[in-house]
Design an enzyme around this catalytic site. Structure first.
Site, PDB file in Angstrom:
ATOM      1  N   CYS A 116      61.515  80.269 115.369  1.00  0.00           N
ATOM      2  CA  CYS A 116      61.289  81.712 115.173  1.00  0.00           C
ATOM      3  C   CYS A 116      61.303  82.494 116.477  1.00  0.00           C
ATOM      4  CB  CYS A 116      59.958  81.943 114.467  1.00  0.00           C
ATOM      5  SG  CYS A 116      59.882  81.074 112.916  1.00  0.00           S
ATOM      6  N   HIS A 257      56.976  88.848 114.860  1.00  0.00           N
ATOM      7  CA  HIS A 257      57.696  87.923 113.977  1.00  0.00           C
ATOM      8  C   HIS A 257      57.128  88.067 112.559  1.00  0.00           C
ATOM      9  CE1 HIS A 257      59.500  84.537 112.179  1.00  0.00           C
ATOM     10  NE2 HIS A 257      58.431  83.768 112.210  1.00  0.00           N
ATOM     11  N   ASN A 287      60.180  85.001 105.690  1.00  0.00           N
ATOM     12  CA  ASN A 287      60.312  84.546 107.073  1.00  0.00           C
ATOM     13  C   ASN A 287      61.756  84.097 107.297  1.00  0.00           C
ATOM     14  OD1 ASN A 287      60.256  83.188 109.502  1.00  0.00           O
ATOM     15  ND2 ASN A 287      58.415  82.007 109.056  1.00  0.00           N
TER      16      ASN A 287
HETATM   17  N1  ACO Z   1      51.075  78.800  95.259  1.00  0.00           N
HETATM   18  C1  ACO Z   1      49.825  78.498  94.870  1.00  0.00           C
HETATM   19  N2  ACO Z   1      49.011  77.733  95.599  1.00  0.00           N
HETATM   20  C2  ACO Z   1      49.471  77.262  96.778  1.00  0.00           C
HETATM   21  C3  ACO Z   1      50.780  77.547  97.239  1.00  0.00           C
HETATM   22  C4  ACO Z   1      51.591  78.348  96.415  1.00  0.00           C
HETATM   23  N3  ACO Z   1      52.850  78.684  96.763  1.00  0.00           N
HETATM   24  N4  ACO Z   1      50.956  76.945  98.429  1.00  0.00           N
HETATM   25  C5  ACO Z   1      49.820  76.305  98.740  1.00  0.00           C
HETATM   26  N5  ACO Z   1      48.905  76.485  97.724  1.00  0.00           N
HETATM   27  C6  ACO Z   1      47.551  75.974  97.626  1.00  0.00           C
HETATM   28  C7  ACO Z   1      47.332  74.720  98.447  1.00  0.00           C
HETATM   29  O1  ACO Z   1      47.733  73.567  97.730  1.00  0.00           O
HETATM   30  C8  ACO Z   1      45.836  74.774  98.671  1.00  0.00           C
HETATM   31  O2  ACO Z   1      45.186  74.272  97.499  1.00  0.00           O
HETATM   32  P1  ACO Z   1      43.855  73.375  97.636  1.00  0.00           P
HETATM   33  O3  ACO Z   1      42.856  74.275  98.288  1.00  0.00           O
HETATM   34  O4  ACO Z   1      43.567  73.039  96.216  1.00  0.00           O
HETATM   35  O5  ACO Z   1      44.246  72.221  98.484  1.00  0.00           O
HETATM   36  C9  ACO Z   1      45.518  76.253  98.759  1.00  0.00           C
HETATM   37  O6  ACO Z   1      46.654  76.920  98.164  1.00  0.00           O
HETATM   38  C10 ACO Z   1      45.326  76.760 100.171  1.00  0.00           C
HETATM   39  O7  ACO Z   1      46.380  76.242 100.973  1.00  0.00           O
HETATM   40  P2  ACO Z   1      46.521  76.624 102.494  1.00  0.00           P
HETATM   41  O8  ACO Z   1      47.733  75.937 103.059  1.00  0.00           O
HETATM   42  O9  ACO Z   1      45.216  76.406 103.188  1.00  0.00           O
HETATM   43  O10 ACO Z   1      46.802  78.197 102.340  1.00  0.00           O
HETATM   44  P3  ACO Z   1      46.894  79.297 103.440  1.00  0.00           P
HETATM   45  O11 ACO Z   1      45.997  80.399 103.099  1.00  0.00           O
HETATM   46  O12 ACO Z   1      46.838  78.724 104.835  1.00  0.00           O
HETATM   47  O13 ACO Z   1      48.390  79.861 103.241  1.00  0.00           O
HETATM   48  C11 ACO Z   1      50.558  79.675 104.265  1.00  0.00           C
HETATM   49  C12 ACO Z   1      49.492  79.007 103.378  1.00  0.00           C
HETATM   50  C13 ACO Z   1      51.030  80.901 103.566  1.00  0.00           C
HETATM   51  C14 ACO Z   1      51.691  78.692 104.478  1.00  0.00           C
HETATM   52  C15 ACO Z   1      49.933  80.055 105.638  1.00  0.00           C
HETATM   53  O14 ACO Z   1      49.203  78.962 106.126  1.00  0.00           O
HETATM   54  C16 ACO Z   1      50.929  80.480 106.691  1.00  0.00           C
HETATM   55  O15 ACO Z   1      51.527  81.525 106.602  1.00  0.00           O
HETATM   56  N6  ACO Z   1      51.053  79.705 107.810  1.00  0.00           N
HETATM   57  C17 ACO Z   1      51.759  80.108 109.014  1.00  0.00           C
HETATM   58  C18 ACO Z   1      53.237  80.087 108.902  1.00  0.00           C
HETATM   59  C19 ACO Z   1      53.842  80.430 110.255  1.00  0.00           C
HETATM   60  O16 ACO Z   1      53.429  81.338 110.938  1.00  0.00           O
HETATM   61  N7  ACO Z   1      54.807  79.661 110.712  1.00  0.00           N
HETATM   62  C20 ACO Z   1      55.319  79.869 112.048  1.00  0.00           C
HETATM   63  C21 ACO Z   1      56.644  80.390 112.076  1.00  0.00           C
HETATM   64  S1  ACO Z   1      57.782  79.539 111.067  1.00  0.00           S
HETATM   65  C22 ACO Z   1      59.039  78.865 112.063  1.00  0.00           C
HETATM   66  O17 ACO Z   1      58.937  78.730 113.266  1.00  0.00           O
HETATM   67  C23 ACO Z   1      60.258  78.330 111.407  1.00  0.00           C
END
Ligand code: ACO
Length: 335
Positions: A116, A257, A287
């Protein structure tokens, strides 16, 4: 001899026609529109067609950037593409393919891989080539067909990513008011496992095992990446502003980003930025990795929000881990 600076002269972007909505994802994996919007801010993303490669999207974005710069394509002397979803994983580079599709001959062309952060990394590369006097007009591209490495049965990643491309022309100038103010770019490979596509590569060459285990798909430690992203993006922006003695209220366009609205909001709030200052496009594109920042710049240019001479503050974070920020005026013509 007068000092040579790098100036950001024009912007262009391309998004594929097909839209993948949250409602459609609800039919593919165990998720809901409500969860996706609440946790990420994303409502839809664009997906390239089967016969549309990263270089095709990059070429379309580049054609616009070149046209808007007013330059003849033959005056471009360097083509750089940031992508982690190249047309071919080993060779040729996507930059070579784009140069050919644009009809630019005998030009230096290569790709970089910084996930990214790729587009902002390229600003530092273009700046160095120009300030050293080696090149005069550099085409930089951030382009991704992320859908080609996403597992559409994995709800934790498939809801996040989209496809698209953005491109800019960076040219030499002796006018200091047009010059880049600063670019910071860093990496920490000890976090490599936060965001990884395990194959294909020298660790996992293509094999039946790769296919059986789905190692060709992106894997992410979402929650850990999220926390580090907020911390690093905020720190990076504070540093680049302090280093250049600029206050956050003096920035008309903060273009972070576009990974997750909650990350953008947390960083914007920490910097006391207003809604008007912070550019948000994640709801419609998801993204798009290296394409996210140039696509966002293109959005404010096309909507008439970006004027000549206005300062842009770019801030990005991604796989590697890599992160980068840039402070620069828009030195092109407003729409
Ligand atoms: N729908 C429903 N539930 C979901 C989904 C979904 N699509 N995805 C995950 N869950 C569930 C998980 O299984 C988990 O359930 P559990 O509590 O029963 O285990 C719960 O939701 C919480 O999961 P988390 O992963 O803790 O959720 P979080 O609030 O962190 O959101 C997300 C996940 C959106 C991926 C977030 O962590 C995020 O945006 N991370 C950063 C991404 C980023 O910045 N990447 C860098 C750039 S990308 C690049 O360089 C290519």
């Amino acid at each position: 001899m007068s000092q040579i600076y790098a100036a950001f002269k024009s912007i262009g972007a391309y998004v594929p026609e097909k839209i993948l909505s949250n409602e459609e994802l609800e039919k593919m994996v165990d998720t809901t529109d409500e969860w996706i919007v609440k946790r990420t801010g994303i409502k839809e993303r664009h997906i390239a067609s089967k016969d549309e490669a990263t270089s095709d999207m990059a070429t379309k974005a580049s054609e616009l950037a070149i046209e808007r710069s007013g330059l003849d394509k033959d005056s471009i002397d360097l083509v750089l593409c940031a992508t982690v979803t190249p047309d071919y994983f080993n060779m040729p580079s996507t930059a070579c393919l784009v140069s050919d599709k644009l009809g630019i001959k005998n030009v230096q062309a290569f790709d970089i891989s910084a996930a990214c952060s790729g587009f902002v990394y390229l600003l530092s590369v273009a700046k160095a080539f120009i300030e050293s006097g080696m090149k005069k007009n550099v085409l930089i591209i951030g382009a991704e067909k992320f859908s080609s490495i996403v597992d559409y049965t994995d709800r934790s990643t498939c809801i996040l990513f989209g496809d698209g491309a953005g491109a800019a022309i960076i040219s030499a100038t002796t006018n200091k008011s047009e010059a880049f103010v600063d670019v910071h770019a860093s990496a920490d490979g000890s976090y490599a496992d936060f965001l990884v596509t395990p194959a294909p590569g020298s660790v996992n060459p293509v094999s039946q095992k790769v296919v059986d285990e789905g190692l060709q798909y992106v894997q992410m430690k979402g929650n850990e990446t999220f926390k580090l992203a907020v911390k690093t993006l905020t720190k990076d922006v504070k540093e680049i502003l302090a280093d250049n003695d600029i206050k956050s209220e003096d920035i008309p366009h903060f273009i972070p980003h576009q990974a997750n609205y909650r990350i953008i909001k947390a960083v914007g709030d920490a910097l006391k930025m207003t809604k008007e200052q912070v550019v948000v496009t994640v709801e419609k594109y998801g993204n798009t990795s290296a394409a996210s920042i140039p696509m966002a710049i293109n959005d404010i240019w096309e909507s008439g929000r970006l004027q000549n001479g206005e300062l842009m503050l770019l801030d990005t974070f991604g796989g590697g881990l890599t992160w980068a920020s840039a402070l620069l005026p828009f030195a092109g013509k407003a729409k």
